[in-house]
Design an enzyme around this catalytic site. Structure first.
Site, short mmCIF file in Angstrom:
data_model
loop_
_atom_site.label_atom_id
_atom_site.label_comp_id
_atom_site.label_asym_id
_atom_site.label_seq_id
_atom_site.Cartn_x
_atom_site.Cartn_y
_atom_site.Cartn_z
CB SER A 72 0.80 -14.22 -1.97
OG SER A 72 1.72 -12.68 -1.28
CB VAL A 73 1.54 -9.00 -3.93
CG1 VAL A 73 0.26 -8.89 -4.77
CG2 VAL A 73 1.56 -8.70 -2.82
CE1 TYR A 164 -0.71 -0.36 6.22
CE2 TYR A 164 -1.18 2.26 6.56
CZ TYR A 164 -1.66 0.72 5.59
OH TYR A 164 -2.82 1.26 4.87
CE LYS A 168 0.03 1.10 2.39
NZ LYS A 168 -0.53 0.27 1.60
P1 NAI Z 1 -8.59 -5.28 2.84
O1 NAI Z 1 -8.16 -5.51 4.01
O2 NAI Z 1 -10.50 -5.08 2.57
O3 NAI Z 1 -7.45 -5.62 1.44
C1 NAI Z 1 -6.44 -5.76 1.05
C2 NAI Z 1 -6.73 -6.87 0.21
O4 NAI Z 1 -4.96 -7.39 0.56
C3 NAI Z 1 -7.73 -7.99 1.17
O5 NAI Z 1 -8.53 -8.21 0.64
C4 NAI Z 1 -5.92 -8.72 1.31
O6 NAI Z 1 -6.20 -10.59 0.84
C5 NAI Z 1 -4.79 -8.37 0.18
N1 NAI Z 1 -3.98 -9.40 0.18
C6 NAI Z 1 -3.27 -9.56 2.01
N2 NAI Z 1 -2.17 -9.84 1.69
C7 NAI Z 1 -1.89 -10.29 0.17
C8 NAI Z 1 -0.78 -11.61 -0.67
N3 NAI Z 1 0.40 -11.16 -0.80
N4 NAI Z 1 -1.22 -11.25 -2.03
C9 NAI Z 1 -2.18 -11.01 -2.42
N5 NAI Z 1 -3.17 -10.13 -1.71
C10 NAI Z 1 -2.85 -10.07 -0.59
O7 NAI Z 1 -8.07 -2.85 2.84
P2 NAI Z 1 -8.48 -1.61 1.95
O8 NAI Z 1 -8.45 -1.16 2.82
O9 NAI Z 1 -9.10 -2.08 1.19
O10 NAI Z 1 -7.21 -1.33 1.44
C11 NAI Z 1 -6.15 -1.17 0.51
C12 NAI Z 1 -5.35 -1.00 -0.09
O11 NAI Z 1 -5.76 0.30 0.52
C13 NAI Z 1 -3.80 -1.48 1.50
O12 NAI Z 1 -3.23 -1.23 0.27
C14 NAI Z 1 -3.81 -0.43 2.82
O13 NAI Z 1 -2.63 -0.33 3.15
C15 NAI Z 1 -4.24 0.86 1.58
N6 NAI Z 1 -4.98 1.93 1.93
C16 NAI Z 1 -6.11 1.91 2.85
C17 NAI Z 1 -6.60 3.11 3.82
C18 NAI Z 1 -8.11 2.63 4.23
O14 NAI Z 1 -8.55 3.86 5.11
N7 NAI Z 1 -8.66 1.29 4.29
C19 NAI Z 1 -5.98 3.84 3.82
C20 NAI Z 1 -4.52 3.86 3.77
C21 NAI Z 1 -4.08 3.26 2.44
#
Ligand code: NAI
Length: 299
Positions: A72-73, A164, A168
């Site tokens: 975990s980060v 969030y 961010k």
């Molecule tokens: P996602 O849920 O598919 O990816 C996030 C990943 O982070 C998941 O695989 C999860 O298991 C992992 N994760 C969560 N907590 C963790 C921890 N403590 N340690 C290690 N890994 C952990 O969602 P997505 O959309 O791919 O998000 C990626 C990034 O982009 C995130 O930071 C999200 O907030 C950001 N984001 C996404 C947007 C979107 O439209 N999808 C919009 C704005 C930001």
């Protein structure tokens, strides 16, 4: 000229799915050795799985090199260990994409303080942990590329996402100081604000938009921002193939003296204070003080 990552080691946090997985796959395709970090929990950060391992298998099946990391980060010591393992195996770490994230949406009125803290901990402190774990290596190597993941929520706000959004915009703030501190060691730090159809947004996008906002379409910006010739201190929006730059700006403002140096004076000069003509984008916090100094000199 094609952008390659040969001889580069890249860490992508939260790369077990969504955007992170796409970043990891494309970095590996372009020659990087990739640490695929992911705890593998659900959207709210609960549970764990071998999501990282699956992406590593995908990369290896395509002929790339990767290493899974299930930490975990939020655990600084584990981030230090992750970096140590990558260096042991591949001799360095050059790129870090802080992408891991969770959602615990609720209106602020209904949000438990614990859910506020949890989301800030994963996004903001988690990114600080991973970056800090890499920082000394970047300095020693005189090379580092860091990408923080912000969001339109952080930059502009979104109903129901106070925790969030706070995390961010904090990441954009972290970028703005780290870019200054890293400059002399060729460390470039940028922020991406993606929009993508992933499990994080699956209930927000109608099906057609979900496809149009495929995470693959964010990848070009992310990879450019961690490449050799990356800019630094940029905030870049990316979604559905549209790329934008976002800025924190300062108006020229208005010097108030005498009776005007009062709340009433601020109220009566509000239009001039907020007039965006001649707006600037300071390179650092000192830019604001310099603008104030210039106003005083011109008095
Ligand atoms: P996602 O849920 O598919 O990816 C996030 C990943 O982070 C998941 O695989 C999860 O298991 C992992 N994760 C969560 N907590 C963790 C921890 N403590 N340690 C290690 N890994 C952990 O969602 P997505 O959309 O791919 O998000 C990626 C990034 O982009 C995130 O930071 C999200 O907030 C950001 N984001 C996404 C947007 C979107 O439209 N999808 C919009 C704005 C930001």
């Amino acid at each position: 000229m094609s952008i390659r990552f040969d001889d580069k080691v890249a860490i992508v946090t939260g790369a077990g799915g969504g955007l992170g997985r796409q970043y990891a796959l494309e970095l590996a395709r372009r020659g990087a050795k990739v640490v695929v970090n992911d705890l593998g929990g659900d959207r709210t950060g609960q549970g764990a799985s071998d999501a990282a391992l699956k992406v590593v298998e995908e990369i290896e099946a395509a002929g790339g090199q990767a290493m899974a990391n299930g930490a975990s980060v939020t655990e600084y010591d584990q981030m230090v260990e992750m970096v140590a393992r990558a260096k042991e195996k591949w001799g360095g770490v050059h790129v870090l994409i802080n992408n891991a994230g969770v959602l615990r949406d609720k209106t602020f009125a209904k949000m438990e303080p614990a859910d506020f803290a949890f989301v800030v901990n994963v996004h903001l402190l988690g990114s600080a942990n991973a970056t800090k774990a890499c920082w000394e290596t970047f300095r020693e190597q005189n090379y580092g590329r860091v990408l923080m993941t912000a969001s339109s929520t952080g930059l502009f706000g979104n109903f129901g996402q106070a925790n969030y959004g706070a995390a961010k915009l904090g990441l954009a703030g972290l970028t703005k100081t780290l870019y200054l501190e890293g400059a002399k060691n060729n460390i470039k730090v940028n922020t991406i604000a993606p929009v993508a159809g992933t499990r994080m947004t699956e209930d927000l996008f109608p099906e057609q938009a979900f496809q149009a906002f495929a995470p693959e379409k964010v990848v070009p910006a992310a990879l450019f921002l961690v490449s050799e010739d990356a800019p630094t201190n940029q905030i870049v929006g990316a979604g559905a193939g549209v790329f934008q730059a976002s800025y924190v700006t300062l108006t020229q403002g208005k010097l108030l003296t005498g009776d005007d140096l009062s709340p009433e004076g601020v109220a009566s000069h509000w239009a001039e204070i907020t007039d965006r003509t001649g707006e600037i984008v300071p390179d650092s916090g000192a830019g604001q003080s310099m603008l104030i100094g210039a106003k005083l000199q011109g008095q």
